[in-house]
Write a protein that holds these residues in place. Structure first.
Motif, short mmCIF file in Angstrom:
data_model
loop_
_atom_site.label_atom_id
_atom_site.label_comp_id
_atom_site.label_asym_id
_atom_site.label_seq_id
_atom_site.Cartn_x
_atom_site.Cartn_y
_atom_site.Cartn_z
N ARG A 42 56.32 94.52 32.20
CA ARG A 42 55.89 95.90 31.92
C ARG A 42 57.13 96.77 32.10
O ARG A 42 57.68 96.86 33.21
CB ARG A 42 54.79 96.33 32.88
N VAL A 44 59.68 100.32 30.83
CA VAL A 44 59.86 101.61 30.17
C VAL A 44 61.03 101.44 29.23
O VAL A 44 62.10 100.96 29.62
CB VAL A 44 60.15 102.75 31.17
N ILE A 76 56.53 99.11 37.15
CA ILE A 76 57.48 98.89 36.05
C ILE A 76 58.52 97.86 36.50
O ILE A 76 59.13 98.00 37.56
CB ILE A 76 58.16 100.22 35.64
N ILE A 137 55.95 102.95 27.30
CA ILE A 137 55.68 101.91 28.29
C ILE A 137 55.23 100.71 27.47
O ILE A 137 54.30 100.82 26.67
CB ILE A 137 54.63 102.35 29.30
N ASN A 139 54.03 96.79 27.62
CA ASN A 139 53.46 95.77 28.50
C ASN A 139 53.37 94.46 27.72
O ASN A 139 52.57 94.34 26.80
CB ASN A 139 52.08 96.22 28.99
N VAL A 169 57.13 110.69 31.93
CA VAL A 169 56.66 109.30 31.96
C VAL A 169 56.13 108.96 33.36
O VAL A 169 55.09 108.30 33.48
CB VAL A 169 57.76 108.33 31.49
N LEU A 173 52.40 107.56 34.56
CA LEU A 173 52.22 106.37 35.41
C LEU A 173 51.48 106.70 36.69
O LEU A 173 50.65 105.92 37.15
CB LEU A 173 53.58 105.74 35.72
#
Length: 182
Positions: A42, A44, A76, A137, A139, A169, A173
């Motif tokens: 996961r 950014v 992350i 983001i 994943n 961002v 999150l």
């Protein structure tokens, strides 16, 4: 907008430090794929118009680097900075910015950026084709959340910055983290 979409399958031409090469420039070519960067993680991903440019060098890249620990706390695994610049430029910019946590991805030919629908002409600045500023983001190769600057168009007279900022961002999150904890 792009949530749920898989990132394009691309091979990136990178230069990696390898002391066995020797000499004053100990780097070798290494192909890296979309899977190498995104599979099972996961992350950014943020993309910007160009290395060494003012907003990118003063706010966006340093902001992601400075907030690395907070991104990790929020689940992350990696933070990637992409630009339509070659690996030589991206590596030099990473050294100039003294990056320790954010990793740079060179999209020298703009292939990934084009397939993402984010390639814009910036001839008005003498740049040629570059990326419109965005963050995502991602994943396990699928876009979870999308943050695009408004007004995407060729030769835009301004360089909007805010949607793709690390602060924005992180806000997303944090809200997802609170929802999951409830």
């Amino acid at each position: 907008m792009k949530a749920g979409v898989r990132v394009p399958d691309v091979t990136f031409k990178t230069r990696v430090r390898d002391e066995s090469v020797g000499g004053p420039n100990p780097y070798r070519w290494q192909d890296m794929t979309t899977a190498d960067y995104f599979a099972g993680k996961r992350v950014v991903l943020f993309s910007l118009p160009g290395a060494f440019t003012p907003t990118c060098s003063t706010y966006q890249l340093p902001g992601y680097e400075k907030n690395h620990a907070r991104f990790k706390e929020l689940g992350i695994d990696e933070i990637y900075c992409m630009s339509v610049n070659d690996s030589f430029v991206m590596n030099a910019w990473a050294r100039d910015q003294k990056l320790e946590n954010v990793k740079v991805i060179p999209d020298g030919s703009g292939t990934f950026t084009r397939l993402m629908g984010m390639l814009v002409a910036k001839d008005n600045l003498g740049f040629g084709y570059r990326s419109w500023r965005y963050a995502a983001i991602v994943n396990d190769g699928v876009i979870e959340a999308w943050f695009e600057e408004p007004g995407r168009e060729d030769n835009h007279g301004e360089d909007p910055y805010g949607e793709s900022s690390p602060e924005n961002v992180l806000k997303y999150l944090e809200s997802v983290s609170v929802e999951t904890a409830s």
